[in-house]
Design a protein around this motif. Sequence first.
Motif, PDB file in Angstrom:
ATOM      1  N   ALA A 176      20.416 -11.343  43.780  1.00 16.92           N
ATOM      2  CA  ALA A 176      19.996 -10.760  42.842  1.00 16.92           C
ATOM      3  C   ALA A 176      20.427 -11.117  41.305  1.00 16.92           C
ATOM      4  O   ALA A 176      19.474 -11.365  40.573  1.00 16.92           O
ATOM      5  CB  ALA A 176      20.281  -9.320  42.885  1.00 16.92           C
ATOM      6  N   ARG A 177      21.410 -11.565  41.363  1.00 20.15           N
ATOM      7  CA  ARG A 177      21.776 -12.231  40.084  1.00 20.15           C
ATOM      8  C   ARG A 177      21.250 -13.520  39.621  1.00 20.15           C
ATOM      9  O   ARG A 177      20.988 -13.654  38.710  1.00 20.15           O
ATOM     10  CB  ARG A 177      23.609 -12.349  40.032  1.00 20.15           C
ATOM     11  CG  ARG A 177      24.271 -11.137  39.692  1.00 20.15           C
ATOM     12  CD  ARG A 177      25.606 -11.361  39.452  1.00 20.15           C
ATOM     13  NE  ARG A 177      26.343 -12.064  40.549  1.00 20.15           N
ATOM     14  CZ  ARG A 177      27.179 -11.207  41.370  1.00 20.15           C
ATOM     15  NH1 ARG A 177      27.508 -10.222  41.210  1.00 20.15           N
ATOM     16  NH2 ARG A 177      27.772 -11.755  42.323  1.00 20.15           N
ATOM     17  N   LEU A 178      21.046 -14.382  40.738  1.00 20.88           N
ATOM     18  CA  LEU A 178      20.607 -15.563  40.568  1.00 20.88           C
ATOM     19  C   LEU A 178      18.818 -15.462  40.269  1.00 20.88           C
ATOM     20  O   LEU A 178      18.384 -16.145  39.275  1.00 20.88           O
ATOM     21  CB  LEU A 178      20.516 -16.228  41.780  1.00 20.88           C
ATOM     22  CG  LEU A 178      19.800 -17.962  41.865  1.00 20.88           C
ATOM     23  CD1 LEU A 178      20.683 -18.637  40.713  1.00 20.88           C
ATOM     24  CD2 LEU A 178      20.093 -18.578  43.086  1.00 20.88           C
ATOM     25  N   LEU A 179      18.264 -14.543  40.821  1.00 20.09           N
ATOM     26  CA  LEU A 179      16.755 -14.044  40.499  1.00 20.09           C
ATOM     27  C   LEU A 179      16.934 -13.608  38.891  1.00 20.09           C
ATOM     28  O   LEU A 179      15.968 -14.180  38.327  1.00 20.09           O
ATOM     29  CB  LEU A 179      16.211 -13.129  41.400  1.00 20.09           C
ATOM     30  CG  LEU A 179      15.970 -13.723  42.668  1.00 20.09           C
ATOM     31  CD1 LEU A 179      15.427 -12.414  43.584  1.00 20.09           C
ATOM     32  CD2 LEU A 179      14.752 -14.674  42.705  1.00 20.09           C
ATOM     33  N   CYS A 180      17.517 -12.654  38.633  1.00 19.27           N
ATOM     34  CA  CYS A 180      17.558 -12.334  37.236  1.00 19.27           C
ATOM     35  C   CYS A 180      17.886 -13.320  36.158  1.00 19.27           C
ATOM     36  O   CYS A 180      17.331 -13.575  35.061  1.00 19.27           O
ATOM     37  CB  CYS A 180      18.469 -11.230  36.958  1.00 19.27           C
ATOM     38  SG  CYS A 180      18.088  -9.720  37.760  1.00 19.27           S
ATOM     39  N   TYR A 186      18.767 -13.669  32.268  1.00 18.82           N
ATOM     40  CA  TYR A 186      19.936 -12.897  32.144  1.00 18.82           C
ATOM     41  C   TYR A 186      21.180 -13.868  32.421  1.00 18.82           C
ATOM     42  O   TYR A 186      20.807 -15.017  32.900  1.00 18.82           O
ATOM     43  CB  TYR A 186      20.055 -11.794  33.046  1.00 18.82           C
ATOM     44  CG  TYR A 186      19.142 -10.850  32.938  1.00 18.82           C
ATOM     45  CD1 TYR A 186      18.021 -10.810  32.124  1.00 18.82           C
ATOM     46  CD2 TYR A 186      19.331  -9.503  33.735  1.00 18.82           C
ATOM     47  CE1 TYR A 186      17.426  -9.750  31.757  1.00 18.82           C
ATOM     48  CE2 TYR A 186      18.253  -8.535  33.836  1.00 18.82           C
ATOM     49  CZ  TYR A 186      17.311  -8.608  32.665  1.00 18.82           C
ATOM     50  OH  TYR A 186      16.430  -7.393  32.743  1.00 18.82           O
ATOM     51  N   PRO A 187      22.475 -13.779  31.915  1.00 16.01           N
ATOM     52  CA  PRO A 187      23.580 -14.401  31.871  1.00 16.01           C
ATOM     53  C   PRO A 187      23.923 -14.477  33.674  1.00 16.01           C
ATOM     54  O   PRO A 187      23.489 -13.388  34.250  1.00 16.01           O
ATOM     55  CB  PRO A 187      24.601 -13.844  31.371  1.00 16.01           C
ATOM     56  CG  PRO A 187      23.796 -13.359  29.976  1.00 16.01           C
ATOM     57  CD  PRO A 187      22.734 -12.772  30.534  1.00 16.01           C
ATOM     58  N   LEU A 188      24.175 -15.622  34.168  1.00 16.90           N
ATOM     59  CA  LEU A 188      24.494 -15.510  35.610  1.00 16.90           C
ATOM     60  C   LEU A 188      25.251 -14.778  36.139  1.00 16.90           C
ATOM     61  O   LEU A 188      25.073 -13.697  37.050  1.00 16.90           O
ATOM     62  CB  LEU A 188      24.599 -16.988  36.107  1.00 16.90           C
ATOM     63  CG  LEU A 188      24.807 -17.047  37.658  1.00 16.90           C
ATOM     64  CD1 LEU A 188      23.428 -16.824  38.405  1.00 16.90           C
ATOM     65  CD2 LEU A 188      25.154 -18.793  37.824  1.00 16.90           C
ATOM     66  N   ASN A 189      26.375 -14.647  35.293  1.00 18.24           N
ATOM     67  CA  ASN A 189      27.564 -13.742  35.808  1.00 18.24           C
ATOM     68  C   ASN A 189      27.767 -12.599  34.916  1.00 18.24           C
ATOM     69  O   ASN A 189      28.875 -12.294  34.798  1.00 18.24           O
ATOM     70  CB  ASN A 189      28.865 -14.503  36.191  1.00 18.24           C
ATOM     71  CG  ASN A 189      28.712 -15.581  37.211  1.00 18.24           C
ATOM     72  OD1 ASN A 189      28.106 -15.229  38.326  1.00 18.24           O
ATOM     73  ND2 ASN A 189      28.921 -16.815  37.339  1.00 18.24           N
TER      74      ASN A 189
END
Length: 202
Positions: A176-180, A186-189
């Motif tokens: 989900a973080r990678l998709l955003c 969005y910042p990756l982390n």
Amino acid sequence: MGYCHYWEAEQEIDQESFSQIVADVQRIVLTLDDMGVRLAGPLGEGLPEIDTDQIAFNGLWHCGHVKNEEISIPFPAADAAGVGNSINAVEGSYFGMGTLLKLRTCDGSCSYETFRIARICKEIDKIRNGRYSDSCKTAFRPYDLAVQCVLLIAKHHLKDRVHVWSGGSNYHWSDARLLCYVHLDYPLNQYRVDRDAGLILT
């Protein structure tokens, strides 16, 4: 019991913030569909409800995927990631009663519990001290990835006005973080999942 996500937000989210959330959700829905995450309405049929009042959806009830009777009370394995076929998805069992999965998949129906975030919560039983609490068991079905994306999007726009917890680990939120990151810039982390504190700013 089961794999679940939890959140607590303001009873009423201002229209501007909610519109920003809706706009980002709409931007990512087609990408999810291309990945095999087909969203349906709240009861698993029809279209997802993504508008100025609420975001409500489920997985597709009649998804056409192969039924795998081995999948029962599913939970992601420690390194589970992605979305795929149920045939080779089972890694083992946990506590002798549930199935550990290698990836998000279904048992022949992609529908499970309804996911819903409303701009104004009118369900009195969910309101505590002016905030509302809710949850969604996804059973690590493919739509779990959509639920995570929406919660990340809500956290991105609402910051401390929403709190998110998860039955999964920080690793389970990597997709989900990678998709955003890729589709919404969005910042990756930007956020990580802490077992006690929930989704927190890194």
